[in-house]
Design a protein around this motif. Structure first.
Motif, PDB file in Angstrom:
ATOM      1  N   VAL A 139      29.009  47.527  44.089  1.00  0.00           N
ATOM      2  CA  VAL A 139      29.987  47.154  45.116  1.00  0.00           C
ATOM      3  C   VAL A 139      30.014  48.209  46.214  1.00  0.00           C
ATOM      4  N   PRO A 140      30.490  47.828  47.417  1.00  0.00           N
ATOM      5  CA  PRO A 140      30.719  48.850  48.432  1.00  0.00           C
ATOM      6  C   PRO A 140      31.759  49.850  47.923  1.00  0.00           C
ATOM      7  N   PRO A 141      31.671  51.100  48.332  1.00  0.00           N
ATOM      8  CA  PRO A 141      32.556  52.141  47.794  1.00  0.00           C
ATOM      9  C   PRO A 141      34.044  51.824  47.915  1.00  0.00           C
ATOM     10  N   ASP A 142      34.441  51.155  48.984  1.00  0.00           N
ATOM     11  CA  ASP A 142      35.858  50.879  49.184  1.00  0.00           C
ATOM     12  C   ASP A 142      36.306  49.579  48.519  1.00  0.00           C
ATOM     13  N   ALA A 143      35.420  48.886  47.819  1.00  0.00           N
ATOM     14  CA  ALA A 143      35.755  47.597  47.209  1.00  0.00           C
ATOM     15  C   ALA A 143      36.014  47.678  45.706  1.00  0.00           C
ATOM     16  N   MET A 144      35.878  48.842  45.109  1.00  0.00           N
ATOM     17  CA  MET A 144      36.115  48.962  43.669  1.00  0.00           C
ATOM     18  C   MET A 144      37.608  48.763  43.411  1.00  0.00           C
ATOM     19  N   PRO A 145      37.994  47.740  42.652  1.00  0.00           N
ATOM     20  CA  PRO A 145      39.416  47.436  42.500  1.00  0.00           C
ATOM     21  C   PRO A 145      40.138  48.334  41.509  1.00  0.00           C
ATOM     22  N   ASP A 146      41.444  48.457  41.739  1.00  0.00           N
ATOM     23  CA  ASP A 146      42.282  49.137  40.754  1.00  0.00           C
ATOM     24  C   ASP A 146      42.593  48.146  39.630  1.00  0.00           C
ATOM     25  N   LEU A 147      43.364  48.570  38.664  1.00  0.00           N
ATOM     26  CA  LEU A 147      43.676  47.740  37.501  1.00  0.00           C
ATOM     27  C   LEU A 147      44.297  46.411  37.915  1.00  0.00           C
ATOM     28  N   HIS A 148      45.288  46.460  38.798  1.00  0.00           N
ATOM     29  CA  HIS A 148      45.996  45.237  39.173  1.00  0.00           C
ATOM     30  C   HIS A 148      45.095  44.283  39.947  1.00  0.00           C
ATOM     31  N   GLY A 149      44.233  44.817  40.805  1.00  0.00           N
ATOM     32  CA  GLY A 149      43.306  43.976  41.555  1.00  0.00           C
ATOM     33  C   GLY A 149      42.294  43.293  40.654  1.00  0.00           C
ATOM     34  N   LEU A 150      41.717  44.038  39.720  1.00  0.00           N
ATOM     35  CA  LEU A 150      40.730  43.455  38.811  1.00  0.00           C
ATOM     36  C   LEU A 150      41.396  42.467  37.856  1.00  0.00           C
ATOM     37  N   GLN A 151      42.599  42.796  37.374  1.00  0.00           N
ATOM     38  CA  GLN A 151      43.299  41.881  36.477  1.00  0.00           C
ATOM     39  C   GLN A 151      43.645  40.574  37.195  1.00  0.00           C
ATOM     40  N   ALA A 152      44.036  40.641  38.466  1.00  0.00           N
ATOM     41  CA  ALA A 152      44.336  39.428  39.247  1.00  0.00           C
ATOM     42  C   ALA A 152      43.078  38.580  39.444  1.00  0.00           C
ATOM     43  N   ALA A 153      41.948  39.227  39.665  1.00  0.00           N
ATOM     44  CA  ALA A 153      40.677  38.496  39.840  1.00  0.00           C
ATOM     45  C   ALA A 153      40.281  37.795  38.542  1.00  0.00           C
ATOM     46  N   ILE A 154      40.520  38.434  37.415  1.00  0.00           N
ATOM     47  CA  ILE A 154      40.229  37.820  36.112  1.00  0.00           C
ATOM     48  C   ILE A 154      41.144  36.616  35.889  1.00  0.00           C
ATOM     49  N   LYS A 155      42.407  36.778  36.207  1.00  0.00           N
ATOM     50  CA  LYS A 155      43.372  35.686  36.041  1.00  0.00           C
ATOM     51  C   LYS A 155      42.991  34.490  36.912  1.00  0.00           C
ATOM     52  N   GLN A 156      42.514  34.776  38.110  1.00  0.00           N
ATOM     53  CA  GLN A 156      42.104  33.708  39.032  1.00  0.00           C
ATOM     54  C   GLN A 156      40.961  32.879  38.435  1.00  0.00           C
ATOM     55  N   LEU A 157      40.116  33.489  37.616  1.00  0.00           N
ATOM     56  CA  LEU A 157      39.024  32.768  36.964  1.00  0.00           C
ATOM     57  C   LEU A 157      39.495  32.002  35.721  1.00  0.00           C
ATOM     58  N   LYS A 158      40.768  32.192  35.372  1.00  0.00           N
ATOM     59  CA  LYS A 158      41.402  31.470  34.250  1.00  0.00           C
ATOM     60  C   LYS A 158      40.864  31.870  32.869  1.00  0.00           C
ATOM     61  N   PHE A 159      40.496  33.134  32.734  1.00  0.00           N
ATOM     62  CA  PHE A 159      40.131  33.660  31.426  1.00  0.00           C
ATOM     63  C   PHE A 159      41.294  34.502  30.912  1.00  0.00           C
ATOM     64  N   LYS A 160      41.512  34.468  29.600  1.00  0.00           N
ATOM     65  CA  LYS A 160      42.599  35.229  28.991  1.00  0.00           C
ATOM     66  C   LYS A 160      42.068  36.574  28.506  1.00  0.00           C
ATOM     67  N   LEU A 161      41.725  37.411  29.474  1.00  0.00           N
ATOM     68  CA  LEU A 161      41.253  38.759  29.194  1.00  0.00           C
ATOM     69  C   LEU A 161      42.205  39.726  29.870  1.00  0.00           C
ATOM     70  N   THR A 162      42.770  40.627  29.074  1.00  0.00           N
ATOM     71  CA  THR A 162      43.679  41.635  29.601  1.00  0.00           C
ATOM     72  C   THR A 162      43.049  42.997  29.405  1.00  0.00           C
ATOM     73  N   LEU A 163      42.899  43.735  30.485  1.00  0.00           N
ATOM     74  CA  LEU A 163      42.335  45.077  30.439  1.00  0.00           C
ATOM     75  C   LEU A 163      43.393  46.075  29.983  1.00  0.00           C
ATOM     76  N   ASP A 164      42.971  47.088  29.269  1.00  0.00           N
ATOM     77  CA  ASP A 164      43.853  48.170  28.874  1.00  0.00           C
ATOM     78  C   ASP A 164      44.268  48.965  30.107  1.00  0.00           C
ATOM     79  N   GLU A 165      45.451  49.526  30.064  1.00  0.00           N
ATOM     80  CA  GLU A 165      45.953  50.317  31.188  1.00  0.00           C
ATOM     81  C   GLU A 165      45.136  51.576  31.440  1.00  0.00           C
ATOM     82  N   ALA A 166      44.234  51.919  30.545  1.00  0.00           N
ATOM     83  CA  ALA A 166      43.372  53.090  30.727  1.00  0.00           C
ATOM     84  C   ALA A 166      42.306  52.847  31.797  1.00  0.00           C
ATOM     85  N   TYR A 167      42.120  51.577  32.233  1.00  0.00           N
ATOM     86  CA  TYR A 167      41.124  51.299  33.269  1.00  0.00           C
ATOM     87  C   TYR A 167      41.483  52.065  34.540  1.00  0.00           C
ATOM     88  N   ALA A 168      40.554  52.847  35.013  1.00  0.00           N
ATOM     89  CA  ALA A 168      40.725  53.587  36.260  1.00  0.00           C
ATOM     90  C   ALA A 168      39.353  53.746  36.896  1.00  0.00           C
TER      91      ALA A 168
END
Length: 130
Positions: A9-38
Motif C-alpha cells: 500500500v502507499p505509505p499513508d494508506a495503511m489503516p489503523d485498527l478502526h479503519g481496517l475493522q470497518a473495511a472487514i465489516k463492509q465485506l460482511k465477514f465476522k472477523l474481529t482483530l485483536d486490539e494489539a493490531y498497530a
C-alpha cells in the motif's frame, strides 16, 4: 507448510485498527482483530476472532520496500495449515485491496491477486470449514 501474502500500500494508506475493522465489516465477514493490531508495530502473531472462534495470523510490516511503484509499505500475512488462519489472512488481504488500494501479491505464484478473487476464496473456505 506456511503460506504468505504481501500486501503493498502507499505509505499513508495503511489503516489503523478502526479503519481496517470497518473495511472487514463492509465485506460482511465476522472477523474481529485483536486490539494489539498497530500498523508498523505489530510484528508477529495477531489473535483474531472468526465466526466466534479463536483465530489469527502472523502479521509483519515494512516501510520503503521497492518494487510496487508508490506502494512502498508492506503488510506481510503468513498462515499455516489451520483454515481459520488462512481465512483470517484472506479477509484482511481482501479488505486491504478493497478499501485501501492495496496490491496483494502471492509470492508463490508471483502474481497480484485481485480483491474479487480473495473474497471468492474466503467465501469458499468459510463454506467448507465453518
Amino acid at each position: 507448510m506456511p503460506r504468505t501474502f504481501h500486501v503493498h500500500v502507499p505509505p499513508d494508506a495503511m489503516p489503523d485498527l478502526h479503519g481496517l475493522q470497518a473495511a472487514i465489516k463492509q465485506l460482511k465477514f465476522k472477523l474481529t482483530l485483536d486490539e494489539a493490531y498497530a500498523p508498523f508495530e505489530t510484528q508477529g502473531y495477531l489473535p483474531c476472532t472468526l465466526e466466534g472462534e479463536d483465530a489469527g495470523v502472523d502479521m509483519r510490516f515494512a516501510r520503503d520496500v521497492p518494487g510496487q511503484g508508490e506502494r512502498t509499505s508492506v503488510m506481510t500475512l503468513k498462515w499455516g495449515g489451520d483454515p481459520r488462519e488462512h481465512l483470517s489472512a484472506l479477509v484482511i488481504a481482501a479488505a486491504m485491496a478493497s478499501s485501501f488500494g492495496a496490491e496483494v501479491v502471492d509470492p508463490d505464484a508471483a502474481t497480484v491477486v485481485p480483491s474479487t478473487a480473495l473474497i471468492k476464496q474466503a467465501k469458499a473456505l468459510l463454506e467448507d470449514h465453518f
